[in-house]
Write a protein that holds these residues in place. Structure first.
Motif, mmCIF file in Angstrom:
data_model
loop_
_atom_site.group_PDB
_atom_site.id
_atom_site.type_symbol
_atom_site.label_atom_id
_atom_site.label_comp_id
_atom_site.label_asym_id
_atom_site.label_seq_id
_atom_site.Cartn_x
_atom_site.Cartn_y
_atom_site.Cartn_z
ATOM 1 N N ARG A 1 7.516 60.292 -32.116
ATOM 2 C CA ARG A 1 7.578 60.825 -33.468
ATOM 3 C C ARG A 1 6.245 60.684 -34.190
ATOM 4 N NH1 ARG A 1 12.631 57.856 -35.997
ATOM 5 N NH2 ARG A 1 11.521 58.489 -37.899
ATOM 6 N N LYS A 2 5.325 59.908 -33.636
ATOM 7 C CA LYS A 2 4.032 59.716 -34.288
ATOM 8 C C LYS A 2 3.217 60.987 -34.173
ATOM 9 C CE LYS A 2 0.142 56.511 -34.649
ATOM 10 N NZ LYS A 2 -0.486 55.283 -34.127
ATOM 11 N N GLN A 3 2.884 61.598 -35.309
ATOM 12 C CA GLN A 3 2.219 62.890 -35.311
ATOM 13 C C GLN A 3 0.721 62.772 -35.601
ATOM 14 O OE1 GLN A 3 3.507 66.398 -35.320
ATOM 15 N NE2 GLN A 3 5.156 65.506 -34.140
ATOM 16 N N LYS A 4 0.361 62.285 -36.774
ATOM 17 C CA LYS A 4 -1.034 62.246 -37.181
ATOM 18 C C LYS A 4 -1.329 60.958 -37.927
ATOM 19 C CE LYS A 4 -1.365 67.270 -37.869
ATOM 20 N NZ LYS A 4 -1.657 68.345 -38.856
ATOM 21 N N VAL A 5 -2.543 60.439 -37.715
ATOM 22 C CA VAL A 5 -2.991 59.254 -38.451
ATOM 23 C C VAL A 5 -3.933 59.748 -39.547
ATOM 24 C CG1 VAL A 5 -4.124 57.021 -38.299
ATOM 25 C CG2 VAL A 5 -2.781 57.869 -36.369
ATOM 26 N N CYS A 6 -3.371 60.160 -40.660
ATOM 27 C CA CYS A 6 -4.201 60.685 -41.738
ATOM 28 C C CYS A 6 -3.426 60.672 -43.043
ATOM 29 C CB CYS A 6 -4.664 62.114 -41.429
ATOM 30 S SG CYS A 6 -3.340 63.325 -41.293
ATOM 31 N N GLY A 7 -4.164 60.814 -44.129
ATOM 32 C CA GLY A 7 -3.549 60.913 -45.428
ATOM 33 C C GLY A 7 -3.102 62.336 -45.707
ATOM 34 N N LEU A 8 -2.284 62.485 -46.732
ATOM 35 C CA LEU A 8 -1.728 63.793 -47.072
ATOM 36 C C LEU A 8 -1.642 63.894 -48.592
ATOM 37 C CD1 LEU A 8 -0.377 66.317 -45.682
ATOM 38 C CD2 LEU A 8 1.803 65.214 -46.205
ATOM 39 N N ARG A 9 -2.143 65.005 -49.111
ATOM 40 C CA ARG A 9 -1.966 65.271 -50.538
ATOM 41 C C ARG A 9 -0.657 66.031 -50.743
ATOM 42 N NH1 ARG A 9 -8.050 67.379 -51.324
ATOM 43 N NH2 ARG A 9 -7.828 67.544 -49.065
ATOM 44 N N VAL A 10 0.131 65.552 -51.697
ATOM 45 C CA VAL A 10 1.447 66.126 -51.970
ATOM 46 C C VAL A 10 1.422 66.659 -53.398
ATOM 47 C CG1 VAL A 10 3.934 65.688 -51.959
ATOM 48 C CG2 VAL A 10 2.446 64.411 -50.405
ATOM 49 N N PRO A 11 0.992 67.916 -53.579
ATOM 50 C CA PRO A 11 0.859 68.469 -54.932
ATOM 51 C C PRO A 11 2.210 68.737 -55.576
ATOM 52 C CG PRO A 11 0.384 70.152 -53.288
ATOM 53 C CD PRO A 11 0.573 68.870 -52.536
#
Length: 410
Positions: free
Chosen positions: A43-53
């Motif tokens: 289930r591990k997809q990406k190691v990064c941040g995400l902006r949620v507008p």
């Protein structure tokens, strides 16, 4: 509350990222039998941040996920801007409280994996069957079915392609290998995650994560043809600003991806009307942009709403066409706005860069915002942050959908 479709379909979603899980959740709540096929074994997809507008947080709240999102996300109010070459503080831009109140939802920062986990659990709870480690090697349309690497064949009434801009479903819809966009810029993206405990050892860096001023800020460094952005989530051959260099020194690893945007497909649906594309497969974008996740979840909201109105198979091509009608122009407009933002950050030395930096400084020095200032900021963000996917699909239904429905009746 999502309406339930009178005719329930067997729907196969190819791709288990945010796009696929969001679509599966919305379709399952509309009463359909949904299965997600994901080639990754974990289930591990990406190691990064995400902006949620705000246009994304609004949908997630309406889906009953607001409490979960608030638990993992941090509200932000804007960005501090620096020169990547010198480290000089250029100023900041801030979304004013009155403007965000009008938008009606907060802007959050969070980890990609946290949002993925929230959607995974919600989809599973809604009855979606999620299969990991199952690569698709063939997609057929007569009848709709996919063949897995194991040899298993899975049949469906409808296949949703949520497997990215170079995925197998888009190749089937296009009928050819997907090529890079003509005259599109190419660049490298570096991604890393740093422990909050590491940042606490450096007061200058820890300041980026503190919430005294309405939430953690998004420091933004800019130079010719390059920019870097950092933001708090859960907890490069680059030279220049010492704070940025110290951030990079704390990164255990950097993930590098060479990126050239794919061209947009000529159609989002294949000739049989049984395969439909969404997310990156339908409207490829740049990585690490503000709306990288929000456009995909908007797709899911609109598509699920349309298929909740399904009562016979003759409707399906009409509803798939409506999905593309509603979403294509919206995605194109947002991508163009994001592209213009990148070009602004990458300006070379000269009058245009000087004007940009002057704008940031003026915003920092401004004391109080009058009605004209607020109106200008609303015009800048209202069409993106204020977009309501449910209202958009309901407007289309009243203007065109019901008319077409009447024409379908004998």
């Amino acid at each position: 509350m999502t309406s339930k479709a009178s005719l329930k379909l067997r729907i196969l979603v190819v791709g288990g990222g945010i796009t696929g899980l969001a679509a599966a959740l919305k379709l399952a709540r509309a009463g359909h039998n949904v299965r997600v096929i994901e080639k990754s074994r974990t289930r591990k997809q990406k190691v990064c941040g995400l902006r949620v507008p705000p246009n994304l947080t609004r949908i997630l709240d309406e889906w009953g996920l607001g409490e979960e999102i608030s638990r993992y996300g941090s509200t932000t109010t804007g960005s501090e801007c620096f020169s990547m070459d010198t480290g000089d503080f250029l100023g900041h831009f801030t979304w004013q409280e009155a403007v965000m109140d009008e938008v009606g939802a907060p802007f959050l920062l969070m980890h990609y994996q946290d949002l993925h986990n929230i959607l995974y659990q919600a989809a599973s709870s809604a009855g979606v069957h999620i299969s990991l480690g199952t690569p698709v090697i063939q997609v057929e349309t007569h009848p709709p079915r996919v063949r897995l690497a194991t040899g298993e064949v899975i049949r469906a009434d409808l296949i949703v392609g949520a497997d990215g801009s170079d995925g197998i479903t888009r190749e089937v819809v296009e009928g050819c290998k997907v090529e890079d966009a003509v005259d599109e810029m190419s660049f490298s993206v570096y991604i890393a995650a740093i422990s909050r405990e590491q940042l606490k050892k450096d007061p200058d860096l820890d300041a980026f994560t503190r919430t005294e001023c309405g939430g953690p800020q998004c420091p933004l460094w800019m130079k010719t043809s390059s920019h870097a952005i950092a933001f708090a989530v859960r907890k490069l051959g680059i030279t220049g600003d010492s704070k940025l260099m110290r951030l990079l020194d704390l990164c255990p690893t950097l993930q590098r991806r060479r990126y050239t945007r794919k061209g947009a497909p000529s159609n989002w649906t294949d000739s049989s009307g049984r395969i439909v594309l969404m997310g990156e497969a339908a409207h490829p974008s740049f990585p690490c942009i503000t709306h990288s996740a929000s456009l995909h979840v908007e797709d899911a909201e609109v598509f699920g709403w349309l298929l909740s109105r399904l009562h016979n198979m003759e409707q399906l091509p009409h509803l798939l066409g409506g999905f593309e009608d509603i979403r294509e122009e919206r995605c194109r407009a947002v991508h163009e706005k994001e592209r213009m933002g990148m070009q602004m950050m990458w300006l070379p030395p000269g009058p245009q860069r000087d004007a940009r930096d002057h704008m940031f400084r003026a915003m920092m020095l401004r004391e109080g915002w009058d009605e004209e200032d607020l109106r200008m900021q609303w015009e800048e963000v209202g069409q993106t942050f204020g977009y309501n996917a449910q209202e958009a699909v309901e407007d289309w239904w009243v203007s065109w959908g019901m008319l077409r429905e009447r024409n379908l009746k004998p």
